[in-house]
Design a protein around this motif. Sequence first.
Motif, PDB file in Angstrom:
ATOM      1  N   MET A   2     102.921  88.423 -23.859  1.00 40.60           N
ATOM      2  CA  MET A   2     103.830  88.673 -25.019  1.00 40.60           C
ATOM      3  C   MET A   2     104.657  90.108 -23.677  1.00 40.60           C
ATOM      4  SD  MET A   2     102.270  91.223 -28.093  1.00 40.60           S
ATOM      5  CE  MET A   2     103.416  92.831 -28.503  1.00 40.60           C
ATOM      6  N   ILE A   3     105.422  90.552 -23.766  1.00 44.63           N
ATOM      7  CA  ILE A   3     106.407  92.127 -23.472  1.00 44.63           C
ATOM      8  C   ILE A   3     105.156  92.693 -24.608  1.00 44.63           C
ATOM      9  CG2 ILE A   3     108.238  93.860 -23.349  1.00 44.63           C
ATOM     10  CD1 ILE A   3     110.061  90.722 -24.158  1.00 44.63           C
ATOM     11  N   PRO A   4     104.748  93.473 -22.848  1.00 42.45           N
ATOM     12  CA  PRO A   4     103.725  94.321 -24.618  1.00 42.45           C
ATOM     13  C   PRO A   4     104.213  95.709 -25.062  1.00 42.45           C
ATOM     14  CG  PRO A   4     103.340  94.514 -21.561  1.00 42.45           C
ATOM     15  CD  PRO A   4     104.894  94.021 -21.773  1.00 42.45           C
ATOM     16  N   LEU A   5     103.399  96.316 -25.722  1.00 41.97           N
ATOM     17  CA  LEU A   5     104.248  97.393 -26.322  1.00 41.97           C
ATOM     18  C   LEU A   5     103.104  98.140 -26.409  1.00 41.97           C
ATOM     19  CD1 LEU A   5     105.357  95.823 -29.720  1.00 41.97           C
ATOM     20  CD2 LEU A   5     106.659  96.683 -27.851  1.00 41.97           C
ATOM     21  N   ALA A   6     103.376  99.818 -26.416  1.00 39.03           N
ATOM     22  CA  ALA A   6     102.686 100.923 -26.202  1.00 39.03           C
ATOM     23  C   ALA A   6     101.926 100.981 -27.512  1.00 39.03           C
ATOM     24  CB  ALA A   6     103.495 102.063 -25.967  1.00 39.03           C
ATOM     25  N   LEU A   7     100.135 101.590 -27.598  1.00 40.84           N
ATOM     26  CA  LEU A   7      99.847 101.402 -29.078  1.00 40.84           C
ATOM     27  C   LEU A   7     100.384 102.907 -29.520  1.00 40.84           C
ATOM     28  CD1 LEU A   7      97.678  99.628 -29.870  1.00 40.84           C
ATOM     29  CD2 LEU A   7      96.133 102.026 -29.584  1.00 40.84           C
ATOM     30  N   ALA A   8     100.946 103.843 -28.958  1.00 39.53           N
ATOM     31  CA  ALA A   8     101.628 104.733 -29.167  1.00 39.53           C
ATOM     32  C   ALA A   8     102.736 104.152 -30.438  1.00 39.53           C
ATOM     33  CB  ALA A   8     101.984 105.811 -28.753  1.00 39.53           C
ATOM     34  N   GLU A   9     103.515 103.367 -29.361  1.00 38.56           N
ATOM     35  CA  GLU A   9     104.603 102.370 -30.267  1.00 38.56           C
ATOM     36  C   GLU A   9     104.202 102.295 -31.736  1.00 38.56           C
ATOM     37  OE1 GLU A   9     108.826 100.371 -29.225  1.00 38.56           O
ATOM     38  OE2 GLU A   9     107.403 100.667 -28.289  1.00 38.56           O
ATOM     39  N   VAL A  10     103.202 101.410 -31.327  1.00 39.58           N
ATOM     40  CA  VAL A  10     102.511 100.381 -32.758  1.00 39.58           C
ATOM     41  C   VAL A  10     102.138 101.280 -34.039  1.00 39.58           C
ATOM     42  CG1 VAL A  10     100.643  98.966 -33.246  1.00 39.58           C
ATOM     43  CG2 VAL A  10     102.132  98.700 -30.848  1.00 39.58           C
ATOM     44  N   ARG A  11     101.819 102.538 -33.379  1.00 36.77           N
ATOM     45  CA  ARG A  11     101.344 103.221 -34.451  1.00 36.77           C
ATOM     46  C   ARG A  11     102.620 104.007 -35.235  1.00 36.77           C
ATOM     47  NH1 ARG A  11      96.240 104.548 -34.394  1.00 36.77           N
ATOM     48  NH2 ARG A  11      95.250 105.072 -32.057  1.00 36.77           N
ATOM     49  N   GLU A  12     103.593 103.984 -34.491  1.00 33.55           N
ATOM     50  CA  GLU A  12     105.293 104.634 -35.272  1.00 33.55           C
ATOM     51  C   GLU A  12     105.578 103.589 -36.242  1.00 33.55           C
ATOM     52  OE1 GLU A  12     107.286 105.505 -31.739  1.00 33.55           O
ATOM     53  OE2 GLU A  12     106.288 107.791 -31.395  1.00 33.55           O
ATOM     54  N   LEU A  13     105.632 101.917 -35.423  1.00 31.77           N
ATOM     55  CA  LEU A  13     106.189 100.734 -36.043  1.00 31.77           C
ATOM     56  C   LEU A  13     105.352 100.811 -37.593  1.00 31.77           C
ATOM     57  CD1 LEU A  13     106.705  98.640 -32.844  1.00 31.77           C
ATOM     58  CD2 LEU A  13     108.504  99.585 -34.101  1.00 31.77           C
ATOM     59  N   VAL A  14     104.115 100.658 -37.546  1.00 32.05           N
ATOM     60  CA  VAL A  14     103.447  99.614 -38.551  1.00 32.05           C
ATOM     61  C   VAL A  14     102.692 101.170 -39.999  1.00 32.05           C
ATOM     62  CG1 VAL A  14     103.282  97.267 -37.421  1.00 32.05           C
ATOM     63  CG2 VAL A  14     101.590  98.986 -37.400  1.00 32.05           C
ATOM     64  N   GLU A  15     102.475 100.484 -40.681  1.00 41.70           N
ATOM     65  CA  GLU A  15     101.264 101.330 -42.043  1.00 41.70           C
ATOM     66  C   GLU A  15      99.858 100.632 -41.431  1.00 41.70           C
ATOM     67  OE1 GLU A  15     104.046 102.865 -45.441  1.00 41.70           O
ATOM     68  OE2 GLU A  15     105.277 103.497 -44.091  1.00 41.70           O
ATOM     69  N   GLY A  16      99.054 101.956 -41.832  1.00 40.98           N
ATOM     70  CA  GLY A  16      97.944 100.691 -41.881  1.00 40.98           C
ATOM     71  C   GLY A  16      96.756 101.786 -41.293  1.00 40.98           C
ATOM     72  N   GLU A  17      96.002 100.865 -41.027  1.00 35.87           N
ATOM     73  CA  GLU A  17      94.805 101.926 -40.193  1.00 35.87           C
ATOM     74  C   GLU A  17      94.456 101.454 -38.905  1.00 35.87           C
ATOM     75  OE1 GLU A  17      89.641 102.412 -40.519  1.00 35.87           O
ATOM     76  OE2 GLU A  17      90.836 101.006 -42.413  1.00 35.87           O
ATOM     77  N   LEU A  18      94.563 101.619 -37.885  1.00 36.78           N
ATOM     78  CA  LEU A  18      94.693 100.880 -36.335  1.00 36.78           C
ATOM     79  C   LEU A  18      93.557 101.632 -35.491  1.00 36.78           C
ATOM     80  CD1 LEU A  18      96.211  99.768 -34.718  1.00 36.78           C
ATOM     81  CD2 LEU A  18      97.741 101.691 -34.008  1.00 36.78           C
ATOM     82  N   LYS A  19      92.929 100.541 -35.063  1.00 40.10           N
ATOM     83  CA  LYS A  19      91.472 100.762 -34.480  1.00 40.10           C
ATOM     84  C   LYS A  19      91.419 100.578 -32.797  1.00 40.10           C
ATOM     85  CE  LYS A  19      88.069 101.129 -38.318  1.00 40.10           C
ATOM     86  NZ  LYS A  19      86.891 100.461 -39.225  1.00 40.10           N
ATOM     87  N   GLY A  20      91.591 101.671 -31.703  1.00 34.15           N
ATOM     88  CA  GLY A  20      91.608 100.778 -30.565  1.00 34.15           C
ATOM     89  C   GLY A  20      92.194 102.254 -30.015  1.00 34.15           C
TER      90      GLY A  20
END
Length: 434
Positions: free
Chosen positions: A1-19
């Motif tokens: 997969m083309i990598p995504l920064a975890l910080a960007e994932v937090r901006e893209l989606v709503e919910g509880e993110l652990k990691g």
Amino acid sequence: MIPLALAEVRELVEGELKGEANQITGVTIDSRRVEPGDLFVAVGAGSEYVGDALANGAAAALVPGDAFAALAALAGAVRERSSARVVAVTGSTAKTSTKDILGALCRPHARIVVAEGSQNNEVGLPLTLCRLEPDTEIAIVEMGMRGLGQIAELCTVAKPDIGIITTVGPVHLELLGTVERVAQAKAELIDALPSGGTAVLPAGESYLDPHLTRDDIRVVRFGEGGDVALTYFAGRDDKSRLKVEAFGRPLTIEFSFAGRHNAMNALAALAAYRALGLPLTEAQRGARQVKLSRWRGEETPLPGGGLLINDCYNANPLSMGAALAHLRERAGPRRKLAVLGDMAELGPGAPAYHRQIGAAAAESLIDVLVAVGPLARGYVEGAAGVPVTRWVQTVDEGLAVLQAVLRPGDCVLVKGSRSMGLEAIGEAVAVVAA
């Protein structure tokens, strides 16, 4: 997969993110299939397996507020970063087989990603796109639908460059009502193509004509009278030889499938293959490597020279008729047995469609018809001329009847809608054969 920064994932989606990882390099919804770098997305009861996913090495785990929206957002971000050309396949029948054939044709020529099995919905399609790598050149995705607007929604994520519509027929009529509305739903793929894109459509499919209003895309037809047409077919065992007239030139290609109905799927795949700019003269390189997804005409030898055709992944009037014709062709002089389950989601016209398939069984000279399920009684009602017919309510009863009538050397087709679970019959017969 083309990598995504975890910080960007937090901006893209709503919910509880652990990691604590800096980035993700994969997406999965199955904690058992986690690989290092993966983001585990909890869909439905998946929230119960977050701990397992992290223990298995997931870079992060997401419990989203809306799982479908989250997957779409992640896949959309990956798609935006990819230069891959995307081919989307939809249709009332043969989506998965056409996708499988096209994937095999393209694989020798390009770095590709192909949807696994029937990953064709709001979960499966994003998971396919999340497998795109920086060097992926072609992605082949599948799009299913249960109503209007769903293919259009999938297209906003996939952004296809080429769209294939394999067939238009009576499917999902409980929701859509008419075949015209089925065509309308499928045609959302045509509307979503970019200017300069290519629509690959069945020749002579009048249901799609009202939706061909764009003059900024190319339309390529496959089938009789189309740009890619079949002039000869011969199938034997697990191989077939096709002679094709493709864009004004003759081609002879050998494929690693036997069914005549898959020849039409191969025509659609060849049309898309050329639309991708790949050389028709080199199509043979991948044609012998076609491997169809599970339960799509899988063949298993039976005692005494018999044959099991396990085609139980799904069924509708178009695919059922094609399967019966294939059974007749593959059986040759052998006795022909058809175990047919209900065709689901056909609406008020369901009894009539089942009677029509019963008549098709008689026309295909079926020797024994075992009808399984409440609606399947219609098969027996329409099967005048079939020497032996049996109707049962359940899969277990159907298996018992089949075992009672099956003889060495018989050729057996097992087919029904996915909800019927007829794979249990196919697998039981295959186990005995082994």
